[in-house]
Design a protein around this motif. Structure first.
Motif, PDB file in Angstrom:
ATOM      1  N   ASN A 142       0.831  -1.202   0.000  1.00 43.06           N
ATOM      2  CA  ASN A 142       0.000   0.000   0.000  1.00 43.06           C
ATOM      3  C   ASN A 142       0.866   1.253   0.000  1.00 43.06           C
ATOM      4  N   ARG A 179      -5.309   1.242   0.204  1.00 47.70           N
ATOM      5  CA  ARG A 179      -5.604   0.205   1.203  1.00 47.70           C
ATOM      6  C   ARG A 179      -6.833  -0.606   0.821  1.00 47.70           C
ATOM      7  N   SER A 214      -6.998  -4.616   0.250  1.00 48.08           N
ATOM      8  CA  SER A 214      -7.911  -5.468   1.022  1.00 48.08           C
ATOM      9  C   SER A 214      -8.780  -6.324   0.110  1.00 48.08           C
ATOM     10  N   GLU A 228       0.023  -6.802   4.885  1.00 43.16           N
ATOM     11  CA  GLU A 228      -0.015  -5.498   4.232  1.00 43.16           C
ATOM     12  C   GLU A 228       1.237  -4.722   4.611  1.00 43.16           C
ATOM     13  N   THR A 273       3.527  -0.955   3.733  1.00 40.94           N
ATOM     14  CA  THR A 273       3.372   0.405   3.222  1.00 40.94           C
ATOM     15  C   THR A 273       4.709   0.912   2.710  1.00 40.94           C
TER      16      THR A 273
END
Length: 278
Positions: A41, A70, A74, A95, A97
């Motif tokens: 993300n 995001r 998902s 996840e 970033t």
């Protein structure tokens, strides 16, 4: 030893196609591997000041972009979770970033802990290409590119692009899990692209594979006026190949990738699953 495959998902600005869910699970099932899916993300640093906040509303725009990223991650992870449950593949998800310019680096660093790296591929998805190139040249692991135009089934016929180079030999070693499960292996040598270290290099590799108990044969082709990537893929498809294995040529200058001709040809027009190894 159980193999571990990683799947890196692009979320911004171009998200990976949902088609990668079924394809990644199919690949993991082919080699009896566990699958770890990671959504990368976007995390945009806040560089706004009072004037930009007033005129452009940058803080809100940044939050909207990050929220969209995001959400895409998902949705993709949810789709893969469903496919894995249906296909009986052990799955873990995560996840991460990263700033936009570092998404590829983060994916490459994460991929070093797995045996094979999977990336979904669409012609116009520059984010997926950035991540794929970063993983190929920065992870130290083989990278399997899966075109969105393909429904991955049994990877029974494996085609090896062979020029007896170091990267080609590395690719063959990295493809071990696919080769040992193949019903047929074809070693293909392009004879009119560059000088080769012998006329029987393809047969020599095929003989070595047969000695190891695999079903293998050698073939020679000419590229003619086609690119090497096109010639290899067209021949692989012509003979019913399910997977093309080849060395990935190129290097990175900071974050600008300089690709070899065969690798660039594959990336420019991917027609079947291709395992690239650097």
């Amino acid at each position: 030893m159980k193999l571990m495959a990683s799947l890196s998902l692009a979320t911004f600005p171009d998200a990976s196609s949902s088609k990668i869910a079924a394809n990644a699970v199919a690949v993991a099932k082919n080699i009896e591997a566990t699958l770890h899916a990671v959504a990368v993300n976007v995390d945009i640093p806040d560089v706004s000041n009072a004037l930009s906040s007033y005129l452009l509303d940058l803080p809100n725009k940044i939050r909207e972009v990050e929220a969209t990223s995001r959400k895409c991650g998902s949705v993709l992870l949810e789709a893969i979770t469903k496919e894995a449950a249906h296909g009986g593949v052990t799955l873990t998800t995560q996840e991460l970033t990263a700033a936009p310019a570092r998404m590829g680096d983060v994916a490459a660093n994460h991929s070093r802990y797995f045996d094979v790296c999977l990336v979904g591929w669409a012609p116009a998805n520059q984010t997926a290409r950035m991540i794929a190139e970063a993983i190929l040249f920065g992870s130290g692991r083989p990278t399997l590119l899966i075109p969105d135009s393909t429904d991955v089934g049994v990877l029974g016929h494996v085609v090896i692009a062979w020029d007896a180079s170091r990267v080609a030999a590395r690719a063959v070693a990295d493809a071990h899990a696919f080769l040992e499960r193949a019903s047929m292996i074809t070693v293909v040598t392009v004879t009119d692209e560059k000088p080769l270290p012998g006329q029987d290099i393809g047969e020599r590799l095929a003989q070595g594979l047969r000695t190891r108990g695999l079903v293998a044969e050698a073939a020679s082709i000419q590229a003619g006026d086609r690119s090497i990537g096109t010639a290899l893929q067209e021949h692989a498809l012509k003979i019913g190949g399910d997977l093309l294995v080849m060395g990935g040529y190129g290097h990175s200058r900071v974050r600008d990738f300089v690709l070899g001709g065969a690798t660039e040809g594959i990336l420019a027009d991917l027609r079947l699953p291709v395992l690239l190894s650097h």
